[in-house]
Design an enzyme around this catalytic site. Structure first.
Site, short mmCIF file in Angstrom:
data_model
loop_
_atom_site.label_atom_id
_atom_site.label_comp_id
_atom_site.label_asym_id
_atom_site.label_seq_id
_atom_site.Cartn_x
_atom_site.Cartn_y
_atom_site.Cartn_z
N ASP A 83 38.47 -17.39 5.02
CA ASP A 83 37.16 -17.50 4.13
C ASP A 83 37.09 -18.98 4.06
O ASP A 83 36.38 -19.65 4.88
CB ASP A 83 37.13 -16.56 3.22
CG ASP A 83 35.83 -16.48 2.22
OD1 ASP A 83 34.77 -16.91 2.76
OD2 ASP A 83 35.82 -16.09 1.17
N PHE A 113 31.09 -9.17 2.06
CA PHE A 113 32.39 -8.84 1.54
C PHE A 113 32.91 -7.55 2.10
O PHE A 113 32.21 -6.83 2.15
CB PHE A 113 32.18 -8.72 -0.04
CG PHE A 113 33.98 -8.63 -0.59
CD1 PHE A 113 34.50 -9.87 -0.88
CD2 PHE A 113 34.38 -7.31 -0.92
CE1 PHE A 113 35.81 -9.87 -1.17
CE2 PHE A 113 35.59 -7.15 -1.47
CZ PHE A 113 36.25 -8.48 -1.59
N GLY A 161 46.94 -8.08 2.17
CA GLY A 161 45.75 -7.78 3.18
C GLY A 161 46.30 -7.83 4.61
O GLY A 161 45.51 -7.07 5.19
P1 5GP Z 1 40.31 -18.19 1.62
O1 5GP Z 1 41.57 -18.70 0.94
O2 5GP Z 1 40.33 -18.63 3.07
O3 5GP Z 1 39.17 -18.40 0.77
O4 5GP Z 1 40.30 -16.61 1.54
C1 5GP Z 1 41.28 -15.96 2.17
C2 5GP Z 1 41.65 -14.70 1.19
O5 5GP Z 1 40.62 -14.15 0.30
C3 5GP Z 1 42.13 -13.66 2.02
O6 5GP Z 1 43.30 -13.73 2.63
C4 5GP Z 1 41.57 -12.38 1.69
O7 5GP Z 1 42.78 -11.91 0.79
C5 5GP Z 1 40.53 -12.98 0.38
N1 5GP Z 1 39.19 -12.32 1.00
C6 5GP Z 1 38.19 -13.47 1.43
N2 5GP Z 1 37.16 -12.80 2.09
C7 5GP Z 1 37.50 -11.48 1.87
C8 5GP Z 1 36.69 -10.21 2.04
O8 5GP Z 1 35.32 -10.24 2.84
N3 5GP Z 1 36.99 -9.12 1.51
C9 5GP Z 1 38.33 -9.08 1.13
N4 5GP Z 1 38.88 -7.90 0.66
N5 5GP Z 1 39.08 -10.04 0.88
C10 5GP Z 1 38.68 -11.36 1.07
#
Ligand code: 5GP
Ligand code: MG
Length: 194
Positions: free
Chosen positions: A118, A167, A59
């Site tokens: 997130d 999202f 990402g």
């Molecule tokens: P966390 O571990 O903080 O929940 O999520 C981080 C990872 O989840 C990010 O690096 C990303 O890859 C994915 N992610 C979280 N929210 C989104 C979103 O709204 N869109 C996309 N495409 N990926 C997300």
């Protein structure tokens, strides 16, 4: 008047998009500001030869590419992979896969670069692994920070944009591997995400 980005996005993608949340010019401007701060903050670590920039793939591919080219410092780039969103899921499901960290992390000052914060699980997991691997210190730089209740609180040093809970795709962010090449950050229509 049609939205300014009309015509520069492939038609099949355009029909999946609800709205553009952050356009390419705003992204570029903000990255310049982040880079200015990073240069001030990380010069000493870079001069001492211990700065490592660690993009979390995939990402942060474009974010890192644009950011590091604005950093006239000496550092290594050491990508890593942490997956928490398998396939078509739009909900973080905990860490499902993580790469081994190399020996070069020992004694390093690591700047982790991620697309979006997130639940916080990804960065929390990385911080623990990096410190276990002997990193001297760990900082986080994220392009987006979602306004959600986090599973793990993360102290993020550098944030591009705070965004509402939605999202998002584009500028490296995907849904099921798609939309990464969209130059802007967009919210997908509900029927696409399911
Ligand atoms: P966390 O571990 O903080 O929940 O999520 C981080 C990872 O989840 C990010 O690096 C990303 O890859 C994915 N992610 C979280 N929210 C989104 C979103 O709204 N869109 C996309 N495409 N990926 C997300
Ligand atoms: Mg990620």
């Amino acid at each position: 008047m049609p939205p300014f980005w009309l015509g520069s996005i492939p038609a099949p993608m355009l029909s999946d998009i609800d709205r553009i949340l952050i356009d390419r010019d705003a992204i570029a401007d903000r990255i310049e500001q982040l880079a200015e701060r990073l240069v001030l903050d990380l010069s000493a670590e870079a001069d001492e030869g211990r700065l490592v920039v660690m993009p979390v793939m995939t990402g942060s591919l474009f974010f890192t590419a644009d950011l590091v080219r604005l950093l006239p410092l000496t550092f290594r780039i050491q990508p890593t992979t942490v997956k928490s969103y398998p396939g078509k899921s739009t909900q973080s499901q905990g860490i499902v896969e993580s790469a081994l960290l190399p020996e070069t992390i020992k004694g390093a000052s690591v700047l982790v670069v991620d697309d979006i914060l997130d639940s916080g699980r990804t960065l929390d997991h990385l911080q623990t692994s990096l410190l276990q691997a002997g990193a001297k210190d760990v900082r986080f730089c994220v392009l987006l920070r979602k306004d959600v209740r986090r599973a793990v609180e993360i102290d993020c040093d550098y944030v591009g944009f705070d965004i509402p809970e939605a999202f998002v795709v584009g500028y490296g962010l995907d849904f099921d591997g798609l939309y990464r090449n969209l130059p802007d950050i967009a919210v997908l229509r509900k029927h696409v995400v399911g």
